[in-house]
Motif scaffolding. Structure first.
Motif, PDB file in Angstrom:
ATOM      1  N   THR A 158      -5.230  -5.092  -5.645  1.00  0.00           N
ATOM      2  CA  THR A 158      -6.253  -4.427  -6.464  1.00  0.00           C
ATOM      3  C   THR A 158      -5.785  -4.276  -7.911  1.00  0.00           C
ATOM      4  OG1 THR A 158      -5.333  -2.337  -5.746  1.00  0.00           O
ATOM      5  CG2 THR A 158      -7.321  -3.065  -4.624  1.00  0.00           C
ATOM      6  N   LEU A 159      -4.510  -4.486  -8.141  1.00  0.00           N
ATOM      7  CA  LEU A 159      -3.981  -4.290  -9.496  1.00  0.00           C
ATOM      8  C   LEU A 159      -4.184  -5.502 -10.395  1.00  0.00           C
ATOM      9  CD1 LEU A 159      -0.633  -2.562  -8.562  1.00  0.00           C
ATOM     10  CD2 LEU A 159      -2.676  -1.516  -9.503  1.00  0.00           C
TER      11      LEU A 159
ATOM     12  N   SER B  83     -10.595   1.148  -8.951  1.00  0.00           N
ATOM     13  CA  SER B  83      -9.605   0.370  -8.220  1.00  0.00           C
ATOM     14  C   SER B  83      -8.181   0.681  -8.696  1.00  0.00           C
ATOM     15  CB  SER B  83      -9.945  -1.111  -8.421  1.00  0.00           C
ATOM     16  OG  SER B  83      -8.893  -1.910  -8.054  1.00  0.00           O
TER      17      SER B  83
ATOM     18  N   ALA C 145      -5.257   2.479  -6.519  1.00  0.00           N
ATOM     19  CA  ALA C 145      -3.966   1.812  -6.323  1.00  0.00           C
ATOM     20  C   ALA C 145      -2.814   2.725  -6.741  1.00  0.00           C
ATOM     21  CB  ALA C 145      -3.931   0.520  -7.119  1.00  0.00           C
TER      22      ALA C 145
ATOM     23  N   GLN D 215      -6.395   9.256  -3.690  1.00  0.00           N
ATOM     24  CA  GLN D 215      -6.552   7.816  -3.448  1.00  0.00           C
ATOM     25  C   GLN D 215      -7.881   7.529  -2.747  1.00  0.00           C
ATOM     26  OE1 GLN D 215      -5.601   6.451   0.036  1.00  0.00           O
ATOM     27  NE2 GLN D 215      -6.365   4.461  -0.563  1.00  0.00           N
TER      28      GLN D 215
ATOM     29  N   ASN E 143      -2.487   5.560  -4.275  1.00  0.00           N
ATOM     30  CA  ASN E 143      -2.012   4.967  -3.027  1.00  0.00           C
ATOM     31  C   ASN E 143      -0.486   4.777  -3.088  1.00  0.00           C
ATOM     32  OD1 ASN E 143      -2.110   3.803  -0.530  1.00  0.00           O
ATOM     33  ND2 ASN E 143      -3.255   1.995  -1.138  1.00  0.00           N
TER      34      ASN E 143
ATOM     35  N   ILE F 299      -0.030  -0.825   1.752  1.00  0.00           N
ATOM     36  CA  ILE F 299      -0.586  -0.767   0.403  1.00  0.00           C
ATOM     37  C   ILE F 299      -1.053  -2.143  -0.032  1.00  0.00           C
ATOM     38  CG2 ILE F 299       0.006  -0.387  -2.007  1.00  0.00           C
ATOM     39  CD1 ILE F 299       1.517   2.011  -1.149  1.00  0.00           C
ATOM     40  N   HIS F 300      -2.259  -2.181  -0.570  1.00  0.00           N
ATOM     41  CA  HIS F 300      -2.785  -3.457  -1.060  1.00  0.00           C
ATOM     42  C   HIS F 300      -2.599  -3.525  -2.576  1.00  0.00           C
ATOM     43  CE1 HIS F 300      -4.447  -4.181   2.867  1.00  0.00           C
ATOM     44  NE2 HIS F 300      -4.985  -2.971   2.841  1.00  0.00           N
ATOM     45  N   ALA F 301      -1.567  -4.231  -2.979  1.00  0.00           N
ATOM     46  CA  ALA F 301      -1.275  -4.315  -4.406  1.00  0.00           C
ATOM     47  C   ALA F 301      -2.211  -5.276  -5.133  1.00  0.00           C
ATOM     48  CB  ALA F 301       0.159  -4.763  -4.622  1.00  0.00           C
TER      49      ALA F 301
END
Lengths: 131, 280
Positions: B114-115, B91, B95, B39, B98, B110-112
């Motif tokens: 980016t999806l 990215s 993700a 990640q 991650n 977790i930063h979703a």
């Protein structure tokens, strides 16, 4: 061939031409003080064309669209090892000019889809490599 | 009262036993360290700084000819698009790994987001995203979302790894190919720079003119060599991440064998080293 294999094939052709151009440059760099202006011009022009083919193949690889790759893949794969082994041994300008002509013929044939020309180009520069 | 205390103790014992049973079934540490290092390799700071836009700028004057400066100008609009695609691939992979790290034990947030906006099929100048490629990217986005939501309840990580393998491999292969293509094009830039500098230096009429050519040649060659080296490192890093994934998939010891842990440990160390070395 799958699209990924096509792209990989175009990439390997780009790498092959990049290696040849690099060797031409190394030869020119080492011998420029003893070559005539006419010889320098010829070799420089040829190297420019080989570099241009390399860039074309690499752009094709990013495009992932490459027609007729099945047919020329086998022939070129067979020749690649031979080329890589012998290209560093070329020690005179006349041989370089012959090899460059064959390489350029082959590149033009692959780009234009003239698969007959691939064999012609290959044969002429492999003969020159071995001589 | 006594009955309630006994029940609570019994439930606690059962809970601890269940947790112990679960952790003894699989060892997620190998997956977790692998996923975390992978990640980190794809975070935004690792997206190559010298991308297609920089290449187009340099190739305009290294390959260009003409009497006026305007002949050496570059139109970087398409190239910026290619760089955006590469950044999206980074990215998506960040993700996914991650999410895998979170599922296997990481507590980081977790930063979703980016999806969103995954790759779309189409032609971006001379750069084409095929439907297959776009499909693979979309699958990976879906996989990461799944791991982040329903996946948390579905701790069958091995099954998830296996199901997502084609998408992960597809995107990693594509990214490695894009990097290889650009790396070779930069090597071509170097060859042409050497060719032009050699012939210009030879025909220079004064020592000052010649020195100017030599100086510019040496400076640019050094810069391009460093870029090529970074791409080489990135491709090795991607190959190691693929190797690690394959090893986790092939293992049949529930990731408990010492051999697997050693191999993953070595790969993770190498991935971390390469990832740090290739930072901008």
């Amino acid at each position: 061939m799958t699209t990924q294999e096509n792209a990989q094939f175009a990439n390997s052709l780009g790498a092959l031409y990049q290696g040849i151009a690099q060797q031409m440059g190394t030869f020119l760099h080492a011998n420029i003080d003893t070559m005539t202006q006419a010889q320098i011009n010829t070799l420089a022009d040829d190297q420019g064309r080989v570099l241009s083919f390399s860039n074309t193949f690499l752009t094709l690889s990013d495009n992932i669209a490459f027609a007729g790759s099945d047919a020329c893949f086998a022939a070129i794969t067979q020749a690649t090892a031979e080329i890589n082994a012998d290209i560093k041994k070329i020690d005179n300008i006349n041989k370089w000019i012959t090899v460059a002509a064959g390489v350029i013929t082959m590149g033009a044939a692959v780009v234009s889809g003239n698969l007959g020309g691939v064999g012609t180009g290959l044969a002429s520069f492999i003969t020159a490599l071995k001589s | 009262m006594h009955y309630i205390i006994v029940t609570i103790i019994r439930n606690l014992v059962l809970l601890v036993a269940a947790a112990g049973l679960f952790t003894s079934c699989v060892d997620l540490k190998a997956v977790n360290t692998y996923a975390e290092s992978s990640q980190k390799s794809f975070l935004a700071e690792n997206v190559p700084a010298y991308g297609y836009a920089a290449y187009v700028y340099d190739s305009a004057y290294i390959f260009g000819v003409g009497r006026f400066l305007k002949y050496y100008d570059a139109d970087s609009a398409q190239a910026i698009g290619f760089d955006t695609i590469i950044a999206k691939e980074y990215s998506l992979l960040a993700a996914y790994f991650n999410a895998l790290a979170k599922l296997s034990g990481s507590s980081e947030t977790i930063h979703a987001d980016t999806l969103t906006g995954a790759l779309a099929a189409g032609t971006y100048g001379s750069f084409t995203i095929t439907t297959t490629e776009a499909g693979v990217a979309t699958e990976l986005g879906v996989a990461a979302k799944f791991l982040l939501t329903a996946g948390i309840r579905d701790k069958d990580i091995k099954n998830n790894l296996s199901k997502n393998w084609p998408a992960v491999k597809g995107l990693l292969d594509t990214l490695a190919l894009h990097h290889s293509n650009l790396q070779l094009k930069i090597a071509n830039l170097q060859s042409n720079l050497e060719l032009r500098s050699d012939t210009l230096a030879r025909s220079a009429s004064t020592a000052a003119e010649r020195w100017s050519v030599v100086y510019d040649y040496k400076e640019k060659i050094r810069e391009l060599s460093a870029v090529i080296h970074k791409y080489e490192i990135k491709r090795t890093m991607i190959a190691n991440i693929l190797k690690g994934y394959q090893k986790l998939l092939d293992d049949d010891s529930h990731w408990k064998s010492k051999d697997l842990k050693d191999k993953i440990g070595r790969l993770v160390a190498e991935i971390n080293y390469l990832s740090n070395s290739s930072k901008n």
